[in-house]
Design a protein around this motif. Sequence first.
Motif, PDB file in Angstrom:
ATOM      1  N   CYS A   1      15.701  96.645  45.502  1.00  0.00           N
ATOM      2  CA  CYS A   1      16.719  95.630  45.265  1.00  0.00           C
ATOM      3  C   CYS A   1      18.105  96.243  45.510  1.00  0.00           C
ATOM      4  CB  CYS A   1      16.631  95.089  43.838  1.00  0.00           C
ATOM      5  SG  CYS A   1      16.772  96.370  42.575  1.00  0.00           S
ATOM      6  N   GLU A   2      19.112  95.398  45.487  1.00  0.00           N
ATOM      7  CA  GLU A   2      20.493  95.817  45.683  1.00  0.00           C
ATOM      8  C   GLU A   2      21.315  95.508  44.447  1.00  0.00           C
ATOM      9  OE1 GLU A   2      22.473  94.425  49.106  1.00  0.00           O
ATOM     10  OE2 GLU A   2      21.188  95.486  50.534  1.00  0.00           O
ATOM     11  N   LEU A   3      22.197  96.429  44.102  1.00  0.00           N
ATOM     12  CA  LEU A   3      23.085  96.263  42.964  1.00  0.00           C
ATOM     13  C   LEU A   3      24.499  96.037  43.487  1.00  0.00           C
ATOM     14  CD1 LEU A   3      23.578  96.451  39.860  1.00  0.00           C
ATOM     15  CD2 LEU A   3      24.064  98.876  40.231  1.00  0.00           C
ATOM     16  N   THR A   4      25.117  94.962  43.067  1.00  0.00           N
ATOM     17  CA  THR A   4      26.485  94.639  43.449  1.00  0.00           C
ATOM     18  C   THR A   4      27.348  94.660  42.190  1.00  0.00           C
ATOM     19  OG1 THR A   4      25.652  93.232  45.220  1.00  0.00           O
ATOM     20  CG2 THR A   4      27.968  92.992  44.636  1.00  0.00           C
ATOM     21  N   GLY A   5      28.486  95.336  42.263  1.00  0.00           N
ATOM     22  CA  GLY A   5      29.341  95.483  41.088  1.00  0.00           C
ATOM     23  C   GLY A   5      30.799  95.273  41.412  1.00  0.00           C
ATOM     24  N   LEU A   6      31.566  94.989  40.349  1.00  0.00           N
ATOM     25  CA  LEU A   6      33.010  94.761  40.443  1.00  0.00           C
ATOM     26  C   LEU A   6      33.676  95.612  39.374  1.00  0.00           C
ATOM     27  CD1 LEU A   6      35.280  92.962  41.771  1.00  0.00           C
ATOM     28  CD2 LEU A   6      34.963  91.419  39.837  1.00  0.00           C
ATOM     29  N   VAL A   7      34.533  96.555  39.786  1.00  0.00           N
ATOM     30  CA  VAL A   7      35.163  97.475  38.854  1.00  0.00           C
ATOM     31  C   VAL A   7      36.669  97.284  38.880  1.00  0.00           C
ATOM     32  CG1 VAL A   7      35.405  99.360  40.508  1.00  0.00           C
ATOM     33  CG2 VAL A   7      35.208  99.893  38.099  1.00  0.00           C
ATOM     34  N   ASP A   8      37.290  97.424  37.697  1.00  0.00           N
ATOM     35  CA  ASP A   8      38.735  97.283  37.562  1.00  0.00           C
ATOM     36  C   ASP A   8      39.373  98.669  37.583  1.00  0.00           C
ATOM     37  OD1 ASP A   8      41.303  96.048  36.886  1.00  0.00           O
ATOM     38  OD2 ASP A   8      40.988  96.950  34.914  1.00  0.00           O
ATOM     39  N   LEU A   9      40.431  98.836  38.382  1.00  0.00           N
ATOM     40  CA  LEU A   9      41.050 100.147  38.534  1.00  0.00           C
ATOM     41  C   LEU A   9      41.866 100.549  37.314  1.00  0.00           C
ATOM     42  CD1 LEU A   9      40.177  99.815  41.495  1.00  0.00           C
ATOM     43  CD2 LEU A   9      42.345 100.838  42.165  1.00  0.00           C
TER      44      LEU A   9
ATOM     45  N   THR B   1      31.049 104.719  41.101  1.00  0.00           N
ATOM     46  CA  THR B   1      30.376 104.069  39.983  1.00  0.00           C
ATOM     47  C   THR B   1      28.965 103.655  40.360  1.00  0.00           C
ATOM     48  OG1 THR B   1      32.492 103.270  39.124  1.00  0.00           O
ATOM     49  CG2 THR B   1      30.499 102.157  38.362  1.00  0.00           C
ATOM     50  N   LEU B   2      28.817 102.948  41.472  1.00  0.00           N
ATOM     51  CA  LEU B   2      27.488 102.506  41.889  1.00  0.00           C
ATOM     52  C   LEU B   2      26.628 103.694  42.307  1.00  0.00           C
ATOM     53  CD1 LEU B   2      28.260  99.245  43.894  1.00  0.00           C
ATOM     54  CD2 LEU B   2      27.705  99.526  41.482  1.00  0.00           C
TER      55      LEU B   2
END
Length: 402
Positions: free
Chosen positions: A218-226, A340-341
């Motif tokens: 599977c694929e992991l998609t993420g959103l990180v705040d700087l 992170t990922l």
Amino acid sequence: MQLVDDALAASVVLRAEWWRRHLTELLAGRPDVDARTPVKAEYDPAVNSLRQREPAKLAQLREAGEEVGLSTLRRMRSRFEREGVAGLVDRRQRKPATGTSRADPRVVEAIDKIVSSRTDEPTVSAQVLRRKVERLLAAEHGTGAVPMPSRATFYRLLEAVSTGQHLLGSARTRRSLGKQPKRMFGQLTTARPGEVMEIDSTPLDVMVVHDDGTVDRCELTGLVDLATRTLAAVVLRPSTKAVDAALLLARAMKPELVRPGWSDALRMSRSVMPYASLLTLDERMAKAAAKPVIVPEMVVSDRGKAFISDNFRNACRHLEISFQPAHPDTPTDKPHIERTLGSVATMSAQDLLPATPAVVPRCEAGIHPHERFGPSTSSRNCSRNGSFRRGRSGRTAGCGTR
């Protein structure tokens, strides 16, 4: 006087010579070693100790307009006594040792050209590279004009020139290293949460059961705040689509507790994990409620199809989010989400039971890949009758089906 290196700047050489004269006078009583030069009374070693001569030298330097501290004077004196004139050269101006100083510069230049041209080429052996260097020298200087070093010397030069370029290793790693910017990495400073956020996806080497019953990765998609380094939202899908990327924006902007179906999703009966040893339901809800809600102002992503699609761009436009695509093949434009990922993929996923290596293993030790990694990763590598294909030496070489 010939100093350490002819390549040093003239100002550096003059400064080292200036220190040499003063330190020689401090230690011997005269600025030069010539015995005919008279000894100054305040620097006479037979009359004054070193501790008495040091303040006199500092006073002399201050009168000449040189602000030198006692600790600096003692440090330079120690270097001069230990290393000679070379210790007086500013270490920031010294060139690091490259391991090629004694070699013919024409050979080193040819090796550097060959190494630079191999960034996007397949990996070959050092012996092949030696022949390429020999042909290049013959083409540029004539046959036999530049003698080739011995094989051992050439290998040492090749290692010195190609340090950090992964020349004889994986071609994929070499291409990735070649895409790194040559300049120093800059630093983007953010003043508030959501000002700049980064989004990316990465495949996980974990076998999962999909909704249709198939077993695959599977694929992991993420959103990180700087600004806060908060992983605002993540989504796990068989493959990342534009709708999944847009879903991340909605998850980051909406609290967990007010999402539809959130309470039902927390039912422990829906989990196959040993929930008796996990946190209680109230503690899980409290930790979920403590997750910050961040409204993105700018989102930085690579040029993947899911992120440059019209659906994701329209979602950003509807939510009044600025969309900033990164430069092509430049992961350093969004290093935070990459790291992170990458940490999730390498540190967390490796402890899961159905983890699988990035490369499908060979059928060894009589263990069929179906038994270890599921049918989706191994069915294409197995022979039709289920047997293992063996090489000429009798060892297991892999499965029969291509």
